[in-house]
Write a protein that holds these residues in place. Structure first.
Motif, PDB file in Angstrom:
ATOM      1  N   ARG A 141     -18.884  50.473  35.855  1.00 42.34           N
ATOM      2  CA  ARG A 141     -17.664  50.794  36.601  1.00 42.34           C
ATOM      3  C   ARG A 141     -17.992  51.531  37.893  1.00 42.34           C
ATOM      4  O   ARG A 141     -19.027  52.194  38.017  1.00 42.34           O
ATOM      5  CB  ARG A 141     -16.717  51.672  35.759  1.00 42.34           C
ATOM      6  N   LEU A 146     -10.161  49.229  40.196  1.00 42.13           N
ATOM      7  CA  LEU A 146      -9.046  48.653  39.430  1.00 42.13           C
ATOM      8  C   LEU A 146      -8.633  47.275  39.941  1.00 42.13           C
ATOM      9  O   LEU A 146      -8.139  46.437  39.175  1.00 42.13           O
ATOM     10  CB  LEU A 146      -7.853  49.607  39.462  1.00 42.13           C
ATOM     11  N   LYS A 147      -8.832  47.015  41.227  1.00 45.31           N
ATOM     12  CA  LYS A 147      -8.416  45.717  41.780  1.00 45.31           C
ATOM     13  C   LYS A 147      -9.260  44.574  41.227  1.00 45.31           C
ATOM     14  O   LYS A 147      -8.800  43.436  41.155  1.00 45.31           O
ATOM     15  CB  LYS A 147      -8.497  45.747  43.302  1.00 45.31           C
ATOM     16  N   SER A 151      -6.420  44.889  34.264  1.00 46.94           N
ATOM     17  CA  SER A 151      -5.593  46.097  34.129  1.00 46.94           C
ATOM     18  C   SER A 151      -5.455  46.577  32.696  1.00 46.94           C
ATOM     19  O   SER A 151      -5.208  47.761  32.462  1.00 46.94           O
ATOM     20  CB  SER A 151      -4.199  45.835  34.722  1.00 46.94           C
ATOM     21  N   GLU A 152      -5.617  45.656  31.708  1.00 43.82           N
ATOM     22  CA  GLU A 152      -5.404  46.073  30.311  1.00 43.82           C
ATOM     23  C   GLU A 152      -6.630  46.725  29.695  1.00 43.82           C
ATOM     24  O   GLU A 152      -6.561  47.245  28.573  1.00 43.82           O
ATOM     25  CB  GLU A 152      -4.980  44.865  29.458  1.00 43.82           C
ATOM     26  N   ARG A 153      -7.741  46.720  30.387  1.00 45.12           N
ATOM     27  CA  ARG A 153      -8.965  47.285  29.809  1.00 45.12           C
ATOM     28  C   ARG A 153      -8.963  48.808  29.863  1.00 45.12           C
ATOM     29  O   ARG A 153      -8.420  49.416  30.791  1.00 45.12           O
ATOM     30  CB  ARG A 153     -10.195  46.741  30.517  1.00 45.12           C
ATOM     31  N   LYS A 154      -9.599  49.387  28.862  1.00 45.80           N
ATOM     32  CA  LYS A 154      -9.732  50.839  28.793  1.00 45.80           C
ATOM     33  C   LYS A 154     -11.207  51.205  28.934  1.00 45.80           C
ATOM     34  O   LYS A 154     -12.071  50.520  28.401  1.00 45.80           O
ATOM     35  CB  LYS A 154      -9.216  51.369  27.450  1.00 45.80           C
ATOM     36  N   THR A 159      -7.514  54.300  32.369  1.00 45.63           N
ATOM     37  CA  THR A 159      -6.775  53.045  32.340  1.00 45.63           C
ATOM     38  C   THR A 159      -6.074  52.854  33.679  1.00 45.63           C
ATOM     39  O   THR A 159      -6.164  53.700  34.570  1.00 45.63           O
ATOM     40  CB  THR A 159      -5.721  53.056  31.209  1.00 45.63           C
ATOM     41  N   SER A 160      -5.338  51.755  33.789  1.00 43.23           N
ATOM     42  CA  SER A 160      -4.605  51.492  35.024  1.00 43.23           C
ATOM     43  C   SER A 160      -3.509  52.526  35.264  1.00 43.23           C
ATOM     44  O   SER A 160      -3.079  52.743  36.397  1.00 43.23           O
ATOM     45  CB  SER A 160      -3.991  50.089  34.986  1.00 43.23           C
ATOM     46  N   SER A 161      -3.046  53.165  34.201  1.00 44.76           N
ATOM     47  CA  SER A 161      -2.018  54.190  34.340  1.00 44.76           C
ATOM     48  C   SER A 161      -2.581  55.603  34.369  1.00 44.76           C
ATOM     49  O   SER A 161      -1.886  56.546  34.743  1.00 44.76           O
ATOM     50  CB  SER A 161      -0.997  54.073  33.201  1.00 44.76           C
ATOM     51  N   ILE A 218      -5.893  56.790  35.951  1.00 48.60           N
ATOM     52  CA  ILE A 218      -7.125  56.387  36.637  1.00 48.60           C
ATOM     53  C   ILE A 218      -8.042  57.566  36.941  1.00 48.60           C
ATOM     54  O   ILE A 218      -9.179  57.367  37.370  1.00 48.60           O
ATOM     55  CB  ILE A 218      -6.805  55.635  37.938  1.00 48.60           C
ATOM     56  N   LYS A 274     -11.886  45.949  25.671  1.00 48.57           N
ATOM     57  CA  LYS A 274     -10.983  44.904  26.144  1.00 48.57           C
ATOM     58  C   LYS A 274     -10.354  44.204  24.946  1.00 48.57           C
ATOM     59  O   LYS A 274     -10.969  44.067  23.879  1.00 48.57           O
ATOM     60  CB  LYS A 274     -11.718  43.900  27.022  1.00 48.57           C
TER      61      LYS A 274
END
Length: 368
Positions: A258, A286-287, A291-294, A321-323, A325, A364
């Motif tokens: 990452r 993130l782009k 988006s669903e991966r942790k 996560t996407s929410s 970050i 995932k």
């Protein structure tokens, strides 16, 4: 069992002792004769060997072992010595924390009971009872399980169980940062101790739990685990006092699979504005990442002390996560200490920030 020296050899485990089968447990290869007789190891000194044993988990059986304890717990001399404070006004207070292990759905669970209340969670004046996911070291990094559970207290007089659960049967999520759920104020102590209520009779009480593990059979997860990364990123900020704006970002760096950045609020974020400096570790890809991966990360961040080794550090193990970050702290270092030249954090208008990640796992979802 421990052989005492500065680098003691230790073996720890849980065993079941049975009068009919196993009255002794140990290790056939606990210490080699070579190490034992090597004077430099310190185990055998002047022909003397010191052995200690620590008490641990016990197996209670209706047919063999209904009680465990210690025959020499406290000497009568100490007990009756008023200065020791054990026996005061002919009153002795005994406290015990009891955990009962069970294994269901591949998760080890236990009940954790506080007979005088869990004082760390405002349980004073009550009994406290929790459901705990145990032996989590055997679970993969990033594990989580959703559970609906009920706890029971048996009323021996009425021959029935009092049932306690969250309102509307709420499902609780257990994970590495939250391994237990329950009730700090399960029952008032005076209610529990009143024998007329039937919960505590003949100094005996019975608790139970009904556990429903929520399994999503139509979904699965794959986990990519990277351990012992030993990755460190250093961010040297020159001309610190000339920085404009509320938030400042480091260059992007890669830990594991990452991309990350550091986010610095030199005068504090909204929570610590004009009081403390705030620092966060954030995801920067993130782009390009679903988006669903942790991503779970075990990390450490610090403000380096440039005069001596007393750095300001924080550690964390969090799910990105996407929410969510970024993770960190709003109150890493007070602005007073930051600008105090004698403290050594800001030297020649330069601040040094470091981030270290020791483990990462990416989770995932996939259809099965």
């Amino acid at each position: 069992m421990v052989l005492m020296d500065t680098s003691s050899e230790t073996r720890a485990c849980t065993k079941c002792f049975s009068a009919s089968a196993s009255i002794g447990w140990g290790n056939h290869s606990f210490l080699s004769f070579t190490k034992l007789h090597d004077a430099s190891k310190g185990f055998l000194v002047k022909d003397t060997l010191i052995i200690e044993a620590e008490e641990g988990t016990k197996c209670f059986s209706a047919s063999t072992s209904i009680g465990w304890g210690n025959h020499s717990f406290l000497s009568f001399t100490k007990l009756h010595d008023a200065s020791k404070g054990f026996l005061v006004k002919d009153t002795l207070i005994i406290d015990a924390e009891v955990s009962v292990l069970s294994t269901v759905n591949n998760f080890s669970k236990k009940l954790s009971f506080y007979p005088n209340g869990d004082k760390t969670r405002k349980g004073e004046g009550h009994i406290s009872l929790y459901l705990v996911i145990a032996e989590t070291s055997n679970l993969p990094i990033g594990w989580e399980v959703n559970v609906n559970f009920k706890l029971f207290v048996y009323d021996k007089i009425q021959d029935k169980y009092m049932t306690i659960q969250d309102a509307n049967g709420k499902v609780r999520r257990f994970h590495g940062m939250k391994t237990e759920w329950g009730f700090a104020q399960l029952l008032p102590l005076n209610t529990f101790n009143d024998t007329d209520n039937g919960y505590l009779t003949c100094d005996t009480c019975i608790f139970g739990a009904k556990v429903f593990v929520i399994n999503y059979t139509s979904r699965g997860q794959s986990i990519n685990i990277l351990k012992e990364l030993d990755c460190t990123y250093t961010w040297k900020i020159d001309n610190f006092s000339s920085l404009d704006g509320q938030i400042h970002y480091s260059d992007v760096f890669t830990f594991g699979n990452r991309k990350w950045n550091l986010q610095l609020y030199r005068k504090g974020d909204l929570t610590a504005k004009d009081k403390c400096m705030s620092l966060f570790l954030g995801l920067d890809d993130l782009k390009t990442f679903p988006s669903e991966r942790k991503t779970y990360a075990k990390y450490k961040m610090c403000i380096r002390n440039q005069y001596h080794g007393e750095h300001i550090e924080i550690e964390g193990f969090d799910c990105f996560t996407s929410s969510s970050i970024s993770w960190g702290t709003s109150s890493l270092l007070s602005l007073t200490d930051l600008h105090d030249a004698s403290k050594g954090f800001l030297v020649n208008d330069t601040l040094i920030v470091e981030a270290e990640v020791s483990a990462i796992s990416t989770v995932k979802n996939f259809s099965v």
